[in-house]
Design a protein around this motif. Structure first.
Motif, PDB file in Angstrom:
ATOM      1  N   SER A  70     -19.009  58.770  52.858  1.00  0.00           N
ATOM      2  CA  SER A  70     -18.308  58.201  54.003  1.00  0.00           C
ATOM      3  C   SER A  70     -17.000  58.955  54.213  1.00  0.00           C
ATOM      4  N   LYS A  71     -16.273  58.549  55.261  1.00  0.00           N
ATOM      5  CA  LYS A  71     -15.065  59.268  55.651  1.00  0.00           C
ATOM      6  C   LYS A  71     -13.974  58.289  56.061  1.00  0.00           C
ATOM      7  N   ASP A  96     -20.173  58.639  46.291  1.00  0.00           N
ATOM      8  CA  ASP A  96     -20.389  59.935  45.671  1.00  0.00           C
ATOM      9  C   ASP A  96     -19.497  61.009  46.290  1.00  0.00           C
ATOM     10  N   LEU A  97     -19.158  60.837  47.555  1.00  0.00           N
ATOM     11  CA  LEU A  97     -18.309  61.796  48.254  1.00  0.00           C
ATOM     12  C   LEU A  97     -17.574  61.070  49.368  1.00  0.00           C
ATOM     13  N   MET A  98     -16.262  61.310  49.462  1.00  0.00           N
ATOM     14  CA  MET A  98     -15.489  60.736  50.565  1.00  0.00           C
ATOM     15  C   MET A  98     -14.630  61.834  51.182  1.00  0.00           C
ATOM     16  N   PHE A  99     -14.659  61.865  52.514  1.00  0.00           N
ATOM     17  CA  PHE A  99     -13.915  62.853  53.293  1.00  0.00           C
ATOM     18  C   PHE A  99     -12.685  62.239  53.952  1.00  0.00           C
ATOM     19  N   LEU A 100     -11.694  63.076  54.226  1.00  0.00           N
ATOM     20  CA  LEU A 100     -10.747  62.799  55.295  1.00  0.00           C
ATOM     21  C   LEU A 100     -11.428  63.269  56.575  1.00  0.00           C
ATOM     22  N   HIS A 101     -11.552  62.388  57.555  1.00  0.00           N
ATOM     23  CA  HIS A 101     -12.406  62.667  58.698  1.00  0.00           C
ATOM     24  C   HIS A 101     -11.824  63.695  59.660  1.00  0.00           C
TER      25      HIS A 101
END
Length: 279
Positions: A70-71, A96-101
């Motif tokens: 997700s972000k 498992d993975l997080m973004f700055l959108h």
């Protein structure tokens, strides 16, 4: 499903389902359909307004080992509990993975938030989405933990060289959005794809996705059509030759379907969305 190893040794599937522009009911069903036919990764975001639905789709499929992405949206970069709120909407205890959108607002505070969540085990990998030029370099210069993934537009007409020339030496993987060129019929209908689709008994889209995989890309094609979802994952039992890869590479004309300028990017920092008000 093939996997790639990130620069922190986390293993990540190279193909997943993207849920951009899916309404909640569509996202829930598409996630269920994807997991039922062997997908191991789902990509969503605060701003897609379908995180709760994605969580429902995962639980409906009864899968406990989904690589979930997700972000964070720029308006929550300064909220200390933004990651925890995302986990709660998805109904999971970690991502498992997080973004700055987007490279907007106080993105360095947002990145520190991801680093803190990473150290606490709430996220297993850190990503940047759409970062480029000076803002990308600022993160790299000031961060404590280098990112593992960048999500960026990439397809045969555009290879994202300007960001990957900077990030590839750091072992950062490219996760492609618009991997099929935003559905551009001219791109998908290129003669090389028609010819290779006939040779390998595949669709043009499958040939493009296979090109991505052999380039070392991670792809998240989005679809709500069960047959297209199945087809998009049916790309691992054949391989393009070196000559065929070069022929597709030659299509690169640096054509993008989305180009953000600084004014547009900064407008995201004021785009208030009520993420709690999801179905």
């Amino acid at each position: 499903m093939e996997k790639t190893k990130l620069n922190n040794d986390v293993e990540m599937p190279v193909l997943g389902l993207g849920t951009f522009l899916m309404l909640p009911a569509q996202a829930e069903k598409a996630v269920y359909d994807a997991l039922e036919c062997g997908y191991e990764m789902i990509d969503t975001a605060n701003a897609y307004m379908n995180e709760k639905a994605v969580g429902r789709g995962i639980r409906k499929a009864g899968k406990n080992d989904v690589f979930l992405v997700s972000k964070l949206w720029p308006t929550v970069y300064e909220e200390e509990d933004a990651v925890e709120k995302t986990l709660a909407r998805l109904g999971v205890d970690h991502l498992d993975l997080m973004f700055l959108h987007q490279p907007a607002g106080n993105f360095m505070t947002g990145y520190r938030l991801l680093e803190k969540a990473y150290k606490k085990g709430l996220i297993k990998a850190i990503g940047l989405s759409n970062f480029h030029d000076k803002k990308l370099q600022k993160v790299l210069d000031e961060c404590e933990i280098k990112p593992q993934v960048i999500q960026y537009e990439c397809h045969p007409y555009y290879h994202a060289e300007e960001v990957m020339d900077v990030l590839a030496p750091l072992g950062v993987k490219l996760m492609c959005w618009y991997p099929l060129g935003h559905g551009d019929k001219m791109l998908i209908g290129e003669e090389v794809f028609k010819r290779l689709a006939e040779k390998y008994n595949k669709t043009n889209a499958q040939i493009i996705l296979r090109w991505h995989i052999q380039k070392g890309h991670i792809v998240i094609p989005g679809s709500t059509n069960p047959e297209h979802i199945r087809q998009n994952a049916d790309i691992f039992e054949f391989a393009l030759t070196d000559e065929e890869m070069k022929e597709i590479d030659a299509l690169n004309c640096h054509k993008r379907y989305y180009t953000a300028d600084n004014e547009k990017e900064e407008s995201y920092a004021s785009m208030i969305l009520d993420f709690a008000d999801q179905e």
